[in-house]
Scaffold this motif. Structure first.
Motif, short mmCIF file in Angstrom:
data_model
loop_
_atom_site.label_atom_id
_atom_site.label_comp_id
_atom_site.label_asym_id
_atom_site.label_seq_id
_atom_site.Cartn_x
_atom_site.Cartn_y
_atom_site.Cartn_z
N CYS A 224 0.84 -1.20 0.00
CA CYS A 224 0.00 0.00 0.00
C CYS A 224 0.87 1.25 0.00
O CYS A 224 1.93 1.27 0.65
CB CYS A 224 -0.91 0.00 1.22
N ASN A 225 0.44 2.27 -0.73
CA ASN A 225 1.14 3.55 -0.72
C ASN A 225 0.12 4.68 -0.73
O ASN A 225 -1.09 4.44 -0.79
CB ASN A 225 2.11 3.66 -1.90
N ASN A 227 -0.54 7.02 -2.97
CA ASN A 227 -1.22 7.41 -4.20
C ASN A 227 -2.09 6.31 -4.80
O ASN A 227 -2.72 6.50 -5.83
CB ASN A 227 -0.21 7.90 -5.25
N GLY A 228 -2.11 5.14 -4.16
CA GLY A 228 -3.01 4.09 -4.61
C GLY A 228 -2.53 3.26 -5.77
O GLY A 228 -3.29 2.45 -6.31
N THR A 229 -1.27 3.44 -6.19
CA THR A 229 -0.76 2.68 -7.34
C THR A 229 -0.41 1.24 -6.95
O THR A 229 -0.34 0.37 -7.83
CB THR A 229 0.48 3.36 -7.93
N ALA A 230 -0.18 0.99 -5.66
CA ALA A 230 0.11 -0.37 -5.21
C ALA A 230 -1.21 -1.09 -4.97
O ALA A 230 -2.02 -0.67 -4.14
CB ALA A 230 0.95 -0.35 -3.94
N ARG A 231 -1.45 -2.16 -5.67
CA ARG A 231 -2.69 -2.90 -5.54
C ARG A 231 -2.58 -3.88 -4.37
O ARG A 231 -1.87 -4.88 -4.46
CB ARG A 231 -2.99 -3.66 -6.82
N ARG A 280 -12.41 -1.95 -8.97
CA ARG A 280 -11.52 -0.84 -9.34
C ARG A 280 -11.50 0.26 -8.27
O ARG A 280 -11.50 1.46 -8.58
CB ARG A 280 -11.91 -0.26 -10.71
N LEU A 282 -9.44 2.18 -5.58
CA LEU A 282 -8.07 2.46 -5.19
C LEU A 282 -7.97 2.52 -3.67
O LEU A 282 -8.81 3.15 -3.02
CB LEU A 282 -7.58 3.78 -5.78
N LYS A 284 -5.58 3.79 -0.66
CA LYS A 284 -4.45 4.66 -0.36
C LYS A 284 -4.15 4.58 1.14
O LYS A 284 -5.08 4.58 1.95
CB LYS A 284 -4.73 6.10 -0.77
#
Length: 295
Positions: A224-225, A227-231, A280, A282, A284
């Motif tokens: 997790c990060n 900005n939500g780019t880690a799924r 879908r 996200l 964060k």
């Protein structure tokens, strides 16, 4: 202005009036927040002050309008830390008055409490996760988790009913537990969202150590990060907040658990991650959110 420029300006004005965008692209006109509080209220006196002071009464959150939706059982543990199978019955009206007393900074018309019997929730569970006299430990665990998820879904139904009465969605929904203690200010950060229609859920980086005996490293959303780019492939279910649309998907993961968890040894945290990916949503992580569990 040209005709095209006038049309663009009018379109942007409509969006701003609808509350989709603010002047900074992150703030909204809809400042209503629904706080969902669920579970056994056995450690309620040890945790309620932290929620009142670090979230609902926090100066940084003064622009938000808080609504509180609480769902708890009519049974409270007779002795905290003792035999949890021994209960004493408490009057639902007393529970309601105690919630109003502790959350005195929530206006009465914005506070709704539902007190249920355990059998009411059990009757809502699929037969596949109901307990039998010869149930194994694994089956008992699935039953307990299903009970917890069902109470979350029931509390969320209270929120959806209020949204229908208001004829619009809440700006944000916050999910908490009665045994959750906030250890630092919980500032609702609109910069995590571009618009109220975003499918975004914000979760803490991980839990802090506490008397519950749970491992902070295990109880964390990963990967997790910010900005939500880690799924994430594993999402903790203790605390989260997000837009109404996103939290509806997140909370409806409870039904996915009861369908999939009953068929195999699948943890609820993995089910939540699968639901987030499929819908879908996200996820964060905000390292500023610090909490622990008091049991």
């Amino acid at each position: 202005f040209s005709c095209a420029m006038r049309k663009s300006c009018c379109f942007l004005l409509v969006l701003m009036r609808a509350g989709r965008f603010g002047s900074d692209g992150a703030s909204w006109r809809n400042r209503k927040v629904a706080v969902i509080l669920v579970g056994h209220a056995r450690t309620y006196d040890l945790t309620c002050r932290s929620v009142r002071e670090n979230l609902i009464g926090l100066e940084a959150n003064k622009e938000w309008e808080f609504w509180l939706f609480a769902l708890t059982y009519s049974l409270r543990d007779r002795k905290r830390g003792g035999d949890r199978s021994r209960h004493t019955r408490s009057d639902g009206r007393v529970t309601l008055e105690r919630v109003r007393e502790k959350y005195w900074n929530v206006r009465p018309e914005r506070l709704e409490v539902r007190v249920v019997e355990e059998r009411e929730i059990k009757e809502l569970l699929p037969r596949s996760v109901r307990l039998t006299p010869d149930a194994s430990y694994r089956a008992q665990h699935k039953h307990r988790v299903s009970m917890m998820f069902r109470t979350i879904a029931e509390a969320h139904a209270m929120v959806r009913a209020q949204e229908r009465r208001m004829r619009h969605l809440f700006g944000l929904i916050v999910k908490l537990r009665f045994d959750l203690k906030l250890l630092a200010p919980f500032e609702l950060d609109a910069s995590f969202f571009r618009a109220p229609s975003d499918l975004v859920v914000v979760a803490p980086a991980q839990m802090d150590p506490g008397p519950s005996g749970l491992s902070p490293q295990q109880i964390r959303t990963r990967p997790c990060n910010a900005n939500g780019t880690a799924r994430p492939t594993w999402i903790q279910d203790h605390i989260a907040y997000g837009t109404s649309r996103a939290m509806a998907h997140f909370i409806n993961g409870t039904d996915a658990y009861m369908r999939a968890g009953a068929k195999g040894n699948i943890s609820p945290e993995i089910i939540l991650a699968n639901v987030a990916i499929r819908r879908r949503v996200l996820v964060k992580c905000d390292a500023r959110l610090r909490y622990t569990i008091i049991r």
